[in-house]
Design a protein around this motif. Structure first.
Motif, mmCIF file in Angstrom:
data_model
loop_
_atom_site.group_PDB
_atom_site.id
_atom_site.type_symbol
_atom_site.label_atom_id
_atom_site.label_comp_id
_atom_site.label_asym_id
_atom_site.label_seq_id
_atom_site.Cartn_x
_atom_site.Cartn_y
_atom_site.Cartn_z
ATOM 1 N N LEU A 98 8.971 -2.784 3.968
ATOM 2 C CA LEU A 98 9.417 -4.176 3.910
ATOM 3 C C LEU A 98 10.111 -4.517 2.598
ATOM 4 C CD1 LEU A 98 9.484 -7.024 5.179
ATOM 5 C CD2 LEU A 98 7.263 -7.423 4.095
ATOM 6 N N LEU A 99 9.518 -4.140 1.478
ATOM 7 C CA LEU A 99 10.020 -4.577 0.179
ATOM 8 C C LEU A 99 11.416 -4.049 -0.113
ATOM 9 C CD1 LEU A 99 6.768 -4.214 -1.960
ATOM 10 C CD2 LEU A 99 7.714 -6.273 -0.904
ATOM 11 N N GLU A 100 11.689 -2.796 0.248
ATOM 12 C CA GLU A 100 13.014 -2.235 -0.014
ATOM 13 C C GLU A 100 14.084 -2.914 0.834
ATOM 14 O OE1 GLU A 100 12.812 1.998 0.384
ATOM 15 O OE2 GLU A 100 11.548 2.258 -1.392
ATOM 16 N N VAL A 101 13.691 -3.483 1.969
ATOM 17 C CA VAL A 101 14.625 -4.250 2.794
ATOM 18 C C VAL A 101 14.867 -5.625 2.178
ATOM 19 C CG1 VAL A 101 14.939 -5.399 5.017
ATOM 20 C CG2 VAL A 101 14.100 -3.049 4.945
ATOM 21 N N MET A 123 6.681 -3.623 -7.458
ATOM 22 C CA MET A 123 7.968 -3.651 -6.785
ATOM 23 C C MET A 123 8.355 -5.071 -6.396
ATOM 24 S SD MET A 123 9.188 -1.707 -3.264
ATOM 25 C CE MET A 123 8.791 -0.094 -3.933
ATOM 26 N N ALA A 124 7.413 -5.815 -5.861
ATOM 27 C CA ALA A 124 7.690 -7.182 -5.439
ATOM 28 C C ALA A 124 8.053 -8.068 -6.625
ATOM 29 C CB ALA A 124 6.485 -7.756 -4.698
ATOM 30 N N ARG A 125 7.289 -7.958 -7.724
ATOM 31 C CA ARG A 125 7.551 -8.794 -8.883
ATOM 32 C C ARG A 125 8.884 -8.421 -9.537
ATOM 33 N NH1 ARG A 125 3.678 -10.440 -6.588
ATOM 34 N NH2 ARG A 125 5.509 -11.321 -5.563
ATOM 35 N N SER A 126 9.184 -7.125 -9.611
ATOM 36 C CA SER A 126 10.437 -6.677 -10.229
ATOM 37 C C SER A 126 11.650 -7.178 -9.457
ATOM 38 C CB SER A 126 10.474 -5.146 -10.312
ATOM 39 O OG SER A 126 9.454 -4.658 -11.156
ATOM 40 N N ALA A 127 11.487 -7.318 -8.136
ATOM 41 C CA ALA A 127 12.579 -7.779 -7.291
ATOM 42 C C ALA A 127 12.633 -9.294 -7.177
ATOM 43 C CB ALA A 127 12.444 -7.167 -5.898
ATOM 44 N N GLY A 128 11.692 -9.976 -7.822
ATOM 45 C CA GLY A 128 11.669 -11.429 -7.760
ATOM 46 C C GLY A 128 11.257 -11.965 -6.403
#
Length: 221
Positions: free
Chosen positions: A53-56, A84-89
């Motif tokens: 999910l996160l990479e999408v 990963m989630a925090r780095s991607a905002g």
């Protein structure tokens, strides 16, 4: 089984895991793009590192529409997903370290638009697969999507899984090819969501390695 290092195979593009991840991500993108405009709720059972999910969501046009809850028991994997989630905002993504088999983990998030049951069906007994599919009527909204995975080694349960979904009001939207080396299925819920049953255990996560060993022992008995 070390479920942290198990994910390392995703970093090898030729591995079946990397190819399965790509298939799942393609279907997640298609599902998100197919939903009407407005807020979306996504839940992921046994989310692992949340890469599917996160990479999408990182660069998806609907990333800000999505409120998601990823539930995973392994703390190393949830730490990876959280970073990963925090780095991607992705501020509307919640990563929960807990037993994903318990319905209580999904309070306030169901019925969801998208339910991910990836990496589950190959690690639980057949009766628990059916019980989990039955529980999807509590997790998924009418018109919502369930994406699931299962290996295709003998006994190949993919056809039976599709039948179990069908009799519970889930229409098959897409299924990976038999010779892909893995099974990925996408179903759309056409029924009416059932109330979430508190305190219910949907499955017992055994692990595919333990299941295979038990099968081998039974065959040699």
């Amino acid at each position: 089984m070390d479920w942290r290092t198990w994910h390392d195979q995703y970093d090898h593009p030729s591995s079946w895991m990397a190819r399965r991840l790509e298939a799942v991500q393609t279907q997640i993108r298609a599902a998100l793009e197919g939903f009407p405009s407005g807020p979306l709720r996504v839940i992921s059972l046994c989310a692992g590192q949340g890469r599917d999910l996160l990479e999408v969501l990182v660069d998806h046009p609907r990333r800000d529409d999505v409120r998601a809850r990823l539930v995973e028991l392994d703390q190393r994997n949830t730490a990876f997903a959280e970073e990963m989630a925090r780095s991607a905002g992705l501020d509307h993504v919640e990563v929960v370290t807990a037993d994903a088999s318990l319905t209580d983990q999904y309070r306030g998030m169901v019925p969801a638009d998208l339910v991910l049951v990836c990496g589950v069906f190959g690690n639980i007994a057949d009766e628990d697969i059916e019980r989990t599919i039955d529980s999807c009527a509590q997790l998924c909204r009418t018109g919502g999507t369930v994406i699931w995975t299962r290996h295709r080694a003998a006994p190949d349960r993919v056809p039976l899984i599709c039948e179990w979904f069908k009799v519970r009001g889930f229409e098959l939207q897409w299924l990976s090819d038999r010779d892909a080396g893995f099974g990925v299925g996408v179903h759309r819920f056409t029924g009416e969501p059932q109330p979430l049953v508190p305190g219910m255990n949907m499955f017992s996560f055994i692990g595919y390695d333990v299941l295979r060993q038990a099968k081998a022992q039974a065959g040699g008995a």
